[in-house]
Scaffold this active site. Sequence first.
Site, mmCIF file in Angstrom:
data_model
loop_
_atom_site.group_PDB
_atom_site.id
_atom_site.type_symbol
_atom_site.label_atom_id
_atom_site.label_comp_id
_atom_site.label_asym_id
_atom_site.label_seq_id
_atom_site.Cartn_x
_atom_site.Cartn_y
_atom_site.Cartn_z
ATOM 1 N N GLU A 265 0.881 -1.174 0.000
ATOM 2 C CA GLU A 265 0.000 0.000 0.000
ATOM 3 C C GLU A 265 0.913 1.216 0.000
ATOM 4 O OE1 GLU A 265 -2.418 2.506 3.163
ATOM 5 O OE2 GLU A 265 -2.849 0.369 3.298
ATOM 6 N N CYS A 302 -3.462 7.382 5.185
ATOM 7 C CA CYS A 302 -3.441 7.021 3.765
ATOM 8 C C CYS A 302 -4.780 7.298 3.105
ATOM 9 C CB CYS A 302 -3.065 5.555 3.593
ATOM 10 S SG CYS A 302 -4.019 4.431 4.631
#
Length: 539
Positions: A265, A302
């Site tokens: 990620e 994020c």
Amino acid sequence: MLHGSNLIGNKTSAAGSETLRAFSTVTGDFLPGNFTIATEAEALEALAKARAAFAVYKKTTPEERAHFLDTIADEIAALGTDLIERTMQETGLPQQRLLGEQGRTTGQLRMFAALLREGSWVEAVIDTALPDRKPLPRADIRKVAQPLGPVLVFAASNFPFAFSTAGGDTASALAAGCPVIVKAHTSHLGTNELMAGAIQRAAQKCGMPDGVFSSLIGEGSTLGQMLAKHPDVKAIGFTGSYRAGMALYKASANDRKAPIPVYAEMSSINPVLVLPEKSEQEWDTVAAQLSASITLGAGQFCTNPGLLFVLENSTTDLLVQKLADLLKAAPEATMLNKTICGSYNSGIEKLLALQGVRALVQRRDAANEYAATATLFEVAADTFIANPDLQEEVFGPSSLIIRCSSVHQLNEAVSSMHGQLTGTVMGTDTDVAVFAETIDLLTDRVGRLVFNGVPTGVEVGQAMVHGGPFPATTDSRSTSVGADAIKRFVRPVCYQDCPQEHLPDALKDANPLGIMRKINSVLTRGPVDLAVAMQTAKA
């Protein structure tokens, strides 16, 4: 009392001469404690132990692994104030945020324990033999998910519990039946030691094989790359920067004889569509929602909303001004570490240098050099479409408004975006109907679509998807949060005409695990003979 050693299976080890120290953005100085960098010999020992442990651990029952995960959760809860106090110093995160994250971490461990006990995640499928089928008979064919092997996990900087040592990657890999080696994050070395110790104690209490878990200290560019290239590692879980994630991804593809899956990620700016009727009716409410989401946790998520698409109408200026005023009033916040703070400042400067970008809320000089203040920029849609550099993530409390003059331009701007973890639609029912095409374009580029909420905040549950098309992740088919995270660390194995005694329990005729299985295309918890008899009777 912290010992500063590596954890290699059931033992601690500090054979090396080089050490690291954790720097605190709260105190502006290094914290007490020297943490010994793992030597190559220690890393190889951890790998050898993980390889040996896999032969035993993959054969543990779902209940044994579930009990192990529950025990890890108990050990983390038992760390008490020592864990919270150390992590506050290492990360600058407030007590309440960390208490919530600790609960999320133990909660996801218990969720995977429950998943193991329920059992259907292995997707057991049985097609029984049809010896009389014409023109050719069918063999007895059975399929089930089985663990890949040792998993390398890189601890994240922004979630010291939930995405780090005992976080989702570790929990899902252990649940799948894979030993785990964690590369500790250099920003929270004390936190890592406390969490790793909890896992080590749980492994010993539950009689897990030596090497089912190890934690190693070192820089990512050296220790991390060495581990990532080793043939004993069968998968990688990573949360962090695009640069580091791609380095791991390329190493797994180019520097190994056998490539492995890398679930990285990396980069997401999480676009928000503010549609016209919603803007006209609730511009002040929308501005307040967005301001709170942009500044939450100093923007170090994020899922921080980094792009705001607005279609010009009578209230656009009101919305933008209200958002700017709220961000100007937001207090500065201490950032996680020096690197992130430096990257935030340099990212702002780079954004300001791009043609057509206008600053609405500029960075204020902070009294604390490790603090961040909110920033807001805007740019015309045609400029955004023409310049991919405007899609670079600025990790912190910052957002960029994209002003669109027409629906066509809005659609073109959305179509030009890279892959993202999330996309958000702020719109009334009428907006959603009118802008269905735009929403479809957004859906193609995200892993999670949010309506009239904010992207910050990721629920740990059965249906959650925390992933997305590249460069948000390296594999858009996966999620790092939620029950399906376990599927990253397994592979399907098919057994054809296999004797009963050699079949995994999930595939045996009697279904000793009592799980839901698909037998000849019908879902059932029953044994094979009963399922076949019922299907024959129906026929």
